[in-house]
Design an enzyme around this catalytic site. Structure first.
Site, PDB file in Angstrom:
ATOM      1  N   HIS A 140      19.820  11.450   0.219  1.00 55.11           N
ATOM      2  CA  HIS A 140      19.907  12.584  -0.702  1.00 55.11           C
ATOM      3  C   HIS A 140      19.942  13.888   0.089  1.00 55.11           C
ATOM      4  O   HIS A 140      19.915  13.870   1.334  1.00 55.11           O
ATOM      5  CB  HIS A 140      18.774  12.541  -1.731  1.00 55.11           C
ATOM      6  N   LYS A 186      11.100  17.673  -6.670  1.00 52.76           N
ATOM      7  CA  LYS A 186      11.280  17.028  -5.380  1.00 52.76           C
ATOM      8  C   LYS A 186      12.408  15.997  -5.470  1.00 52.76           C
ATOM      9  O   LYS A 186      12.513  15.271  -6.449  1.00 52.76           O
ATOM     10  CB  LYS A 186       9.970  16.345  -4.971  1.00 52.76           C
TER      11      LYS A 186
HETATM   12  N1  MSP Z   1      10.368   6.810   6.927  1.00 52.27           N
HETATM   13  C1  MSP Z   1       9.535   7.943   6.834  1.00 52.27           C
HETATM   14  C2  MSP Z   1       9.570   8.737   8.140  1.00 52.27           C
HETATM   15  C3  MSP Z   1       9.144   7.975   9.371  1.00 52.27           C
HETATM   16  S1  MSP Z   1       9.309   8.935  10.797  1.00 52.27           S
HETATM   17  C4  MSP Z   1       8.588   8.029  12.008  1.00 52.27           C
HETATM   18  C5  MSP Z   1      10.028   8.844   5.712  1.00 52.27           C
HETATM   19  N2  MSP Z   1      11.256   8.591   5.239  1.00 52.27           N
HETATM   20  S2  MSP Z   1      11.950   9.412   4.052  1.00 52.27           S
HETATM   21  O1  MSP Z   1      13.261   8.836   3.872  1.00 52.27           O
HETATM   22  O2  MSP Z   1      11.100   9.457   2.917  1.00 52.27           O
HETATM   23  O3  MSP Z   1      12.106  10.885   4.563  1.00 52.27           O
HETATM   24  C6  MSP Z   1      12.813  11.168   5.763  1.00 52.27           C
HETATM   25  C7  MSP Z   1      12.707  12.642   6.092  1.00 52.27           C
HETATM   26  O4  MSP Z   1      13.347  13.377   5.049  1.00 52.27           O
HETATM   27  C8  MSP Z   1      11.264  13.132   6.161  1.00 52.27           C
HETATM   28  O5  MSP Z   1      11.091  14.047   7.214  1.00 52.27           O
HETATM   29  C9  MSP Z   1      11.072  13.822   4.843  1.00 52.27           C
HETATM   30  O6  MSP Z   1      10.122  14.839   4.864  1.00 52.27           O
HETATM   31  C10 MSP Z   1      12.460  14.398   4.636  1.00 52.27           C
HETATM   32  N3  MSP Z   1      12.692  14.706   3.242  1.00 52.27           N
HETATM   33  C11 MSP Z   1      12.630  13.871   2.180  1.00 52.27           C
HETATM   34  N4  MSP Z   1      12.846  14.586   1.056  1.00 52.27           N
HETATM   35  C12 MSP Z   1      13.066  15.888   1.383  1.00 52.27           C
HETATM   36  C13 MSP Z   1      13.441  17.036   0.690  1.00 52.27           C
HETATM   37  N5  MSP Z   1      13.571  17.063  -0.619  1.00 52.27           N
HETATM   38  N6  MSP Z   1      13.714  18.154   1.414  1.00 52.27           N
HETATM   39  C14 MSP Z   1      13.671  18.168   2.762  1.00 52.27           C
HETATM   40  N7  MSP Z   1      13.311  17.099   3.457  1.00 52.27           N
HETATM   41  C15 MSP Z   1      12.867  15.994   2.783  1.00 52.27           C
HETATM   42  O7  MSP Z   1       9.284   9.727   5.330  1.00 52.27           O
END
Ligand code: MSP
Length: 450
Positions: free
Chosen positions: A20, A295
């Site tokens: 996304h 979010k």
């Molecule tokens: N798999 C874990 C990270 C492990 S790192 C050793 C994870 N995955 S995630 O897919 O949920 O998120 C990946 C990254 O995208 C994270 O840094 C998270 O904060 C970021 N984001 C997820 N949603 C977001 C927004 N809406 N806006 C900006 N960044 C966001 O967490």
């Protein structure tokens, strides 16, 4: 001497859904920083990847009627394609189900077990599968997960624990003596307060989750997904004994979102202390892109597809928009309308117009060749002096203040437009030498802007 190295990583994504705009945002931020350092002549290693284990993935695979491995294999291309569409220049893409990762995580776990930093006990706690994390009562909002706002599962099981509490003082000392370790500063204060409240040993294995890396000596346990995920930053370098590890570790920066700052600024450094490895120089926490204030994530159900946006407007419009519009470290709201306004106003009317006016004159008066300048007048020297903004941009990019860096570039673009109005080259087409000097100065300015 070899080139100065710069090792940058971003978080590895959960591939349980499609990427996304939050993922896309982080791809772009990390890529902009990686490209900046490359431009400065550094040897940049830029790591991205996928976090493929854990209960959330296991459940998504089941819902799709697939085996977990087959499911994540299929999901991978959505993320690599998104990265490609966004023009992300990663050097390596690690998947945590790859054997190069699995073996090293098992080695590290074993090493920590042997030295007594990991021990066997029983865990009971409230678990959110959305976050893949346990919560204590004080973290809950009205008894529910503060992120996903849903009921938590109570889990009781035999578990391995990591002696996190043991590293509390060492960690506090490190954070206070390394002001750049946790950035931006407000995150650092928040993490220090969290540590001050007291760290507890954490559960690092599950017997209830089959889809994970088995503990070698006791395979009914799989390694907790975060203890599996965090070491990706070193397994991708071949682990502590790897050639790339010697070259690139410690990482210059881990770019992560605010929701996972604690994992990177508390658990990861403690694990590295225990493993007797150097800590990354910085953990930079960015804000969130919200969509109409909500979010973005699979589990909250709000989705904005970066591929649709890139298809419609191109990757540059998206990249520019997020870097310009969302202040570093803060949250920002994403709207298509604002993206269009920025792309039209800044990119088309601002830079595009300048570029068109200059290139039209170069095409028609110098047969499309960049002319050689003759004598620079005061007004040209003033323009040249302004181009020193690259030094400010460099300082800001190295402090991860990219939106301020973009602002500096805009000061220069505005200056170029004023210079153009002042020198009016289209009125001096008879005086070829003067025309050449003015156009040369503008072409050089455009190169710097680019
Ligand atoms: N798999 C874990 C990270 C492990 S790192 C050793 C994870 N995955 S995630 O897919 O949920 O998120 C990946 C990254 O995208 C994270 O840094 C998270 O904060 C970021 N984001 C997820 N949603 C977001 C927004 N809406 N806006 C900006 N960044 C966001 O967490």
């Amino acid at each position: 001497m070899g080139k100065q190295t710069f090792y940058i990583t971003r978080a590895i994504d959960y591939p349980n859904g499609r990427p996304h705009c939050g993922h896309a945002y982080e791809f772009v931020l990390a890529d902009a920083i990686a490209r900046w350092h490359r431009l400065a002549g550094e040897d940049v290693h830029f790591l991205c990847g996928l976090d493929e284990h854990g209960q959330k993935l296991e459940r998504s695979a089941k819902a799709a009627g697939k085996e977990p491995q087959a499911f994540v294999d299929e999901q991978t291309s959505f993320f690599t394609e998104a990265a490609k569409a966004l023009n992300v220049s990663y050097s390596d893409f690690i998947r945590t189900s790859e054997s190069r990762h699995v073996t090293i995580v098992q080695d590290l776990f074993e090493e920590l077990q042997k030295q007594g930093d990991i021990y066997l006990g029983t865990y009971q706690g409230k678990y959110c599968t959305g976050c893949e994390a346990f919560f204590t009562d004080k973290d809950l909002v009205e008894g529910k997960c503060p992120v996903h706002k849903r009921e938590l599962e109570t889990v009781k099981e035999e578990s391995y624990f990591f002696k996190l509490a043991k590293y509390q003082d060492q960690l506090t000392k490190h954070i206070t003596s390394h002001p750049d370790f946790i950035l931006p500063k407000k995150k650092r204060d928040e993490i220090l307060n969290h540590i001050k409240e007291g760290l507890h040993d954490i559960s690092v294995s599950r017997t209830s989750v089959g889809w994970g890396i088995p503990v070698r000596s006791n395979p009914k346990h799989t390694i907790y997904v975060w203890i599996d995920a965090l070491p990706n930053y070193i397994t991708a370098l071949g682990g502590p004994k790897g050639k790339l590890f010697k070259k690139y570790w410690p990482a210059d920066v881990h770019i992560v979102g605010k929701d996972i700052a604690r994992f990177h600024a508390v658990i990861w450094p403690a694990l590295l202390f225990a493993l007797n490895l150097e800590l990354p120089k910085s953990v930079y926490t960015h804000g969130f892109i919200n969509f109409g204030g909500e979010k973005l994530s699979k589990s909250t159900g709000v989705h904005a597809d970066p591929l649709e946006i890139v298809d419609k407007y191109g990757s540059d419009a998206f990249r520019y928009y997020v870097l310009r519009e969302i202040p570093a470290g803060e949250d920002g709201d994403f709207t298509e309308e604002n993206l269009v306004t920025r792309a039209n106003g800044d990119l088309a009317d601002g830079i595009g117009n300048l570029l068109n006016r200059v290139s039209t004159l170069v095409h028609s008066h110098f047969a499309s060749k960049i002319p050689k300048p003759s004598t620079f007048q005061a007004v040209d020297n003033d323009l040249i002096a302004q181009s020193a903004i690259t030094n400010d941009v460099d300082t800001l990019m190295r402090k991860y203040e990219w939106h301020k860096a973009v602002e500096k570039v805009w000061d220069f673009i505005r200056y170029c437009n004023r210079y153009l109005s002042f020198t009016t080259p289209w009125k001096h087409t008879e005086d070829k030498e003067r025309l050449a000097t003015v156009l040369y100065s503008l072409v050089e300015s455009l190169r710097i802007i680019a």
